[in-house]
Structure formats: C-alpha cells, structure tokens
Write a protein that holds these residues in place. Sequence first.
Motif, mmCIF file in Angstrom:
data_model
loop_
_atom_site.group_PDB
_atom_site.id
_atom_site.type_symbol
_atom_site.label_atom_id
_atom_site.label_comp_id
_atom_site.label_asym_id
_atom_site.label_seq_id
_atom_site.Cartn_x
_atom_site.Cartn_y
_atom_site.Cartn_z
ATOM 1 N N UNK A 163 49.624 72.698 60.824
ATOM 2 C CA UNK A 163 48.805 72.927 59.636
ATOM 3 C C UNK A 163 47.646 71.938 59.704
ATOM 4 N N UNK A 164 46.416 72.452 59.630
ATOM 5 C CA UNK A 164 45.221 71.628 59.728
ATOM 6 C C UNK A 164 44.432 71.778 58.441
ATOM 7 N N UNK A 165 44.126 70.669 57.795
ATOM 8 C CA UNK A 165 43.334 70.679 56.569
ATOM 9 C C UNK A 165 41.930 70.212 56.904
ATOM 10 N N UNK A 166 40.941 71.076 56.656
ATOM 11 C CA UNK A 166 39.541 70.734 56.858
ATOM 12 C C UNK A 166 39.026 70.107 55.562
ATOM 13 N N UNK A 167 38.449 68.935 55.622
ATOM 14 C CA UNK A 167 37.980 68.222 54.436
ATOM 15 C C UNK A 167 37.003 69.092 53.647
ATOM 16 N N UNK A 168 37.338 69.319 52.371
ATOM 17 C CA UNK A 168 36.483 70.098 51.495
ATOM 18 C C UNK A 168 36.432 71.570 51.831
ATOM 19 N N UNK A 169 37.397 72.055 52.596
ATOM 20 C CA UNK A 169 37.336 73.452 53.029
ATOM 21 C C UNK A 169 38.694 74.079 53.174
#
Length: 69
Positions: A47-53
Amino acid sequence: MTNWNVINGLGGKFSAQDIRKNILSYIIRNYPASQVEFIEKEYNNYKVDIRGGANLIFDLKGQFVKAFN
C-alpha cells in the motif's frame, strides 16, 4: 519526486531497495512531482500513500492493482 529511506512492514523495517522496481517506475511515471508519504508491505500487497493524493495498491509482484482517495 519519490523520497524515502526506510519503510515499515509486517516483518519490521525494510529499505527502499526492497521495493519492487515496477512500483517505483509506476510512481515516477504517473505521479512525477509527488512525494511518497508511506509504504506498507502487507501479507498480500503493498500500500503506497502519495502525499496529498491517492492511495495505491500493488500486488507482491509489484503490479498495480488499484488507486483510491
């Protein structure tokens, strides 16, 4: 720009070198000006969280599965 050094996973911490190259390629190609907030390695996916996205899901082979906000 992707920017990370240590990522947490179920087995503890692992380095960015442990991330599948096709995950990195996908992020650079589709989110070139973004920063990765965190990456979690779970039993059956990354799981990858893109900052602000978006939040991105990849299988253990590094193939893109889906994105959600």
